[in-house]
Write a protein that holds these residues in place. Structure first.
Motif, PDB file in Angstrom:
ATOM      1  N   HIS A  98      52.571 -73.900   0.598  1.00  0.00           N
ATOM      2  CA  HIS A  98      53.896 -73.499   1.059  1.00  0.00           C
ATOM      3  C   HIS A  98      54.903 -73.415  -0.083  1.00  0.00           C
ATOM      4  O   HIS A  98      56.023 -72.970   0.106  1.00  0.00           O
ATOM      5  CB  HIS A  98      54.402 -74.463   2.125  1.00  0.00           C
ATOM      6  N   GLY A  99      54.509 -73.883  -1.272  1.00  0.00           N
ATOM      7  CA  GLY A  99      55.400 -73.844  -2.423  1.00  0.00           C
ATOM      8  C   GLY A  99      56.374 -75.003  -2.484  1.00  0.00           C
ATOM      9  O   GLY A  99      57.277 -75.015  -3.321  1.00  0.00           O
ATOM     10  N   GLY A 100      56.198 -75.993  -1.632  1.00  0.00           N
ATOM     11  CA  GLY A 100      57.106 -77.138  -1.607  1.00  0.00           C
ATOM     12  C   GLY A 100      56.458 -78.390  -2.177  1.00  0.00           C
ATOM     13  O   GLY A 100      55.765 -78.338  -3.193  1.00  0.00           O
ATOM     14  N   GLU A 101      56.664 -79.499  -1.496  1.00  0.00           N
ATOM     15  CA  GLU A 101      56.199 -80.814  -1.932  1.00  0.00           C
ATOM     16  C   GLU A 101      54.828 -81.116  -1.316  1.00  0.00           C
ATOM     17  O   GLU A 101      54.626 -80.916  -0.122  1.00  0.00           O
ATOM     18  CB  GLU A 101      57.238 -81.845  -1.468  1.00  0.00           C
ATOM     19  N   SER A 102      53.913 -81.604  -2.109  1.00  0.00           N
ATOM     20  CA  SER A 102      52.602 -81.986  -1.574  1.00  0.00           C
ATOM     21  C   SER A 102      52.700 -83.317  -0.829  1.00  0.00           C
ATOM     22  O   SER A 102      53.661 -84.077  -1.014  1.00  0.00           O
ATOM     23  CB  SER A 102      51.579 -82.109  -2.707  1.00  0.00           C
ATOM     24  N   ILE A 103      51.704 -83.600  -0.030  1.00  0.00           N
ATOM     25  CA  ILE A 103      51.637 -84.893   0.657  1.00  0.00           C
ATOM     26  C   ILE A 103      51.524 -86.007  -0.386  1.00  0.00           C
ATOM     27  O   ILE A 103      52.148 -87.071  -0.235  1.00  0.00           O
ATOM     28  CB  ILE A 103      50.458 -84.928   1.651  1.00  0.00           C
ATOM     29  N   ALA A 104      50.773 -85.783  -1.452  1.00  0.00           N
ATOM     30  CA  ALA A 104      50.647 -86.791  -2.512  1.00  0.00           C
ATOM     31  C   ALA A 104      51.994 -87.066  -3.179  1.00  0.00           C
ATOM     32  O   ALA A 104      52.337 -88.225  -3.446  1.00  0.00           O
ATOM     33  CB  ALA A 104      49.623 -86.331  -3.548  1.00  0.00           C
ATOM     34  N   ALA A 105      52.768 -86.012  -3.430  1.00  0.00           N
ATOM     35  CA  ALA A 105      54.091 -86.201  -4.040  1.00  0.00           C
ATOM     36  C   ALA A 105      55.033 -86.918  -3.074  1.00  0.00           C
ATOM     37  O   ALA A 105      55.811 -87.789  -3.486  1.00  0.00           O
ATOM     38  CB  ALA A 105      54.677 -84.858  -4.461  1.00  0.00           C
ATOM     39  N   LEU A 106      54.977 -86.563  -1.796  1.00  0.00           N
ATOM     40  CA  LEU A 106      55.776 -87.260  -0.785  1.00  0.00           C
ATOM     41  C   LEU A 106      55.409 -88.739  -0.767  1.00  0.00           C
ATOM     42  O   LEU A 106      56.286 -89.610  -0.765  1.00  0.00           O
ATOM     43  CB  LEU A 106      55.547 -86.640   0.598  1.00  0.00           C
ATOM     44  N   TYR A 107      54.119 -89.025  -0.750  1.00  0.00           N
ATOM     45  CA  TYR A 107      53.649 -90.415  -0.741  1.00  0.00           C
ATOM     46  C   TYR A 107      54.215 -91.181  -1.937  1.00  0.00           C
ATOM     47  O   TYR A 107      54.728 -92.291  -1.784  1.00  0.00           O
ATOM     48  CB  TYR A 107      52.119 -90.462  -0.749  1.00  0.00           C
ATOM     49  N   GLU A 108      54.114 -90.610  -3.119  1.00  0.00           N
ATOM     50  CA  GLU A 108      54.630 -91.278  -4.323  1.00  0.00           C
ATOM     51  C   GLU A 108      56.126 -91.516  -4.224  1.00  0.00           C
ATOM     52  O   GLU A 108      56.617 -92.591  -4.592  1.00  0.00           O
ATOM     53  CB  GLU A 108      54.304 -90.464  -5.579  1.00  0.00           C
ATOM     54  N   ARG A 109      56.853 -90.529  -3.727  1.00  0.00           N
ATOM     55  CA  ARG A 109      58.302 -90.669  -3.584  1.00  0.00           C
ATOM     56  C   ARG A 109      58.644 -91.794  -2.605  1.00  0.00           C
ATOM     57  O   ARG A 109      59.499 -92.646  -2.889  1.00  0.00           O
ATOM     58  CB  ARG A 109      58.914 -89.344  -3.104  1.00  0.00           C
ATOM     59  N   VAL A 110      57.978 -91.833  -1.463  1.00  0.00           N
ATOM     60  CA  VAL A 110      58.248 -92.858  -0.452  1.00  0.00           C
ATOM     61  C   VAL A 110      57.826 -94.235  -0.957  1.00  0.00           C
ATOM     62  O   VAL A 110      58.550 -95.228  -0.785  1.00  0.00           O
ATOM     63  CB  VAL A 110      57.571 -92.503   0.892  1.00  0.00           C
ATOM     64  N   ALA A 134      53.848 -91.687   5.393  1.00  0.00           N
ATOM     65  CA  ALA A 134      53.659 -92.079   3.994  1.00  0.00           C
ATOM     66  C   ALA A 134      53.931 -93.573   3.809  1.00  0.00           C
ATOM     67  O   ALA A 134      53.194 -94.258   3.085  1.00  0.00           O
ATOM     68  CB  ALA A 134      54.562 -91.250   3.083  1.00  0.00           C
ATOM     69  N   ALA A 135      54.959 -94.094   4.465  1.00  0.00           N
ATOM     70  CA  ALA A 135      55.274 -95.527   4.366  1.00  0.00           C
ATOM     71  C   ALA A 135      54.142 -96.373   4.936  1.00  0.00           C
ATOM     72  O   ALA A 135      53.784 -97.419   4.364  1.00  0.00           O
ATOM     73  CB  ALA A 135      56.584 -95.822   5.091  1.00  0.00           C
ATOM     74  N   MET A 136      53.567 -95.941   6.035  1.00  0.00           N
ATOM     75  CA  MET A 136      52.444 -96.680   6.625  1.00  0.00           C
ATOM     76  C   MET A 136      51.245 -96.688   5.678  1.00  0.00           C
ATOM     77  O   MET A 136      50.608 -97.733   5.484  1.00  0.00           O
ATOM     78  CB  MET A 136      52.075 -96.078   7.974  1.00  0.00           C
ATOM     79  N   LEU A 137      50.930 -95.554   5.082  1.00  0.00           N
ATOM     80  CA  LEU A 137      49.818 -95.504   4.132  1.00  0.00           C
ATOM     81  C   LEU A 137      50.072 -96.425   2.950  1.00  0.00           C
ATOM     82  O   LEU A 137      49.160 -97.128   2.487  1.00  0.00           O
ATOM     83  CB  LEU A 137      49.594 -94.075   3.643  1.00  0.00           C
ATOM     84  N   HIS A 138      51.311 -96.440   2.462  1.00  0.00           N
ATOM     85  CA  HIS A 138      51.646 -97.304   1.331  1.00  0.00           C
ATOM     86  C   HIS A 138      51.476 -98.774   1.698  1.00  0.00           C
ATOM     87  O   HIS A 138      50.862 -99.534   0.936  1.00  0.00           O
ATOM     88  CB  HIS A 138      53.074 -97.017   0.857  1.00  0.00           C
ATOM     89  N   ALA A 139      51.996 -99.169   2.839  1.00  0.00           N
ATOM     90  CA  ALA A 139      51.899-100.575   3.248  1.00  0.00           C
ATOM     91  C   ALA A 139      50.447-101.011   3.427  1.00  0.00           C
ATOM     92  O   ALA A 139      50.094-102.154   3.115  1.00  0.00           O
ATOM     93  CB  ALA A 139      52.679-100.807   4.535  1.00  0.00           C
ATOM     94  N   LEU A 140      49.623-100.115   3.911  1.00  0.00           N
ATOM     95  CA  LEU A 140      48.221-100.449   4.180  1.00  0.00           C
ATOM     96  C   LEU A 140      47.301-100.134   2.999  1.00  0.00           C
ATOM     97  O   LEU A 140      46.100-100.412   3.075  1.00  0.00           O
ATOM     98  CB  LEU A 140      47.731 -99.682   5.415  1.00  0.00           C
ATOM     99  N   ALA A 141      47.837 -99.540   1.935  1.00  0.00           N
ATOM    100  CA  ALA A 141      47.014 -99.069   0.816  1.00  0.00           C
ATOM    101  C   ALA A 141      45.895 -98.176   1.342  1.00  0.00           C
ATOM    102  O   ALA A 141      44.762 -98.220   0.882  1.00  0.00           O
ATOM    103  CB  ALA A 141      46.466-100.236  -0.005  1.00  0.00           C
ATOM    104  N   ALA A 142      46.232 -97.344   2.319  1.00  0.00           N
ATOM    105  CA  ALA A 142      45.263 -96.453   2.955  1.00  0.00           C
ATOM    106  C   ALA A 142      45.143 -95.161   2.151  1.00  0.00           C
ATOM    107  O   ALA A 142      46.082 -94.752   1.468  1.00  0.00           O
ATOM    108  CB  ALA A 142      45.703 -96.145   4.386  1.00  0.00           C
ATOM    109  N   PRO A 143      44.013 -94.497   2.257  1.00  0.00           N
ATOM    110  CA  PRO A 143      43.837 -93.237   1.518  1.00  0.00           C
ATOM    111  C   PRO A 143      44.731 -92.127   2.053  1.00  0.00           C
ATOM    112  O   PRO A 143      45.042 -92.077   3.249  1.00  0.00           O
ATOM    113  CB  PRO A 143      42.359 -92.905   1.729  1.00  0.00           C
ATOM    114  N   LEU A 144      45.115 -91.215   1.170  1.00  0.00           N
ATOM    115  CA  LEU A 144      45.960 -90.090   1.560  1.00  0.00           C
ATOM    116  C   LEU A 144      45.287 -89.219   2.612  1.00  0.00           C
ATOM    117  O   LEU A 144      45.977 -88.542   3.386  1.00  0.00           O
ATOM    118  CB  LEU A 144      46.323 -89.251   0.341  1.00  0.00           C
ATOM    119  N   ALA A 145      43.974 -89.236   2.677  1.00  0.00           N
ATOM    120  CA  ALA A 145      43.256 -88.450   3.687  1.00  0.00           C
ATOM    121  C   ALA A 145      43.604 -88.896   5.102  1.00  0.00           C
ATOM    122  O   ALA A 145      43.379 -88.161   6.059  1.00  0.00           O
ATOM    123  CB  ALA A 145      41.751 -88.553   3.456  1.00  0.00           C
ATOM    124  N   SER A 146      44.183 -90.075   5.241  1.00  0.00           N
ATOM    125  CA  SER A 146      44.572 -90.598   6.568  1.00  0.00           C
ATOM    126  C   SER A 146      45.907 -90.042   7.047  1.00  0.00           C
ATOM    127  O   SER A 146      46.266 -90.220   8.210  1.00  0.00           O
ATOM    128  CB  SER A 146      44.673 -92.124   6.518  1.00  0.00           C
TER     129      SER A 146
END
Length: 171
Positions: A98-110, A134-146
């Motif tokens: 889409h030319g915007g922010e990736s999920i990985a970049a969003l995750y890092e930002r959050v 993204a916050a839930m993945l960070h708290a759980l150290a879950a993979p981005l695929a989730s």
């Protein structure tokens, strides 16, 4: 060490959510919600839908809570997207068809926001489904695929605490 208690609240329902399209930055609420009440310090994402949900809370706008930038897909229904581009985006968290922010970049930002923006105490923040995922993945150290396996409905609340590490709290 004093703990941080953070409650993330998803903004109230928008027309975009009702019809299955990506929201615009100035997307208003479809149905204004009942006013929220809290004694916590309050923050809001900068988009209109988050600020409208936070009305009455004396919330401070925090850029760290902004929604994922979906670039050229803003305002588009899912059914109008190129199917191959959508599949790439759903399967590769680093993709930006889409030319915007990736999920990985969003995750890092959050993750950076969670780890550096809050002082100890009680916090309530009005934000977006993608930010909450993204916050839930960070708290759980879950993979981005989730990321795409989490549903966050309007006005959902997710609680976290931090005292050395982030923990997801179920109420």
């Amino acid at each position: 060490m004093k703990p941080i208690h953070l409650t993330l609240v998803c903004h109230a329902r928008t027309e975009a959510q009702r019809v299955g399209r990506f929201a615009l930055d100035d997307e208003p609420l479809r149905d204004p919600s009942a006013p929220l009440s809290t004694t916590a310090r309050c923050l809001s994402a900068p988009e209109l839908r988050a600020r409208q949900t936070a009305e009455g809370l004396s919330a401070t706008v925090d850029e760290g809570l902004r929604d994922c930038d979906l670039g050229e897909w803003k305002g588009l229904p899912l059914k109008q997207l190129d199917e191959n581009a959508l599949q790439v985006w759903l399967s590769d968290p680093h993709a930006t068809p889409h030319g915007g922010e990736s999920i990985a970049a969003l995750y890092e930002r959050v993750a950076n926001w969670m780890d550096s923006a809050l002082m100890p105490g009680q916090w309530l923040a009005i934000t977006h489904p993608f930010v909450i995922r993204a916050a839930m993945l960070h708290a759980l150290a879950a993979p981005l695929a989730s990321f795409h396996r989490i549903d966050v409905p309007p006005l959902a609340e997710v609680r976290f605490s931090h005292c050395g590490q982030w923990r997801l709290q179920l109420a």
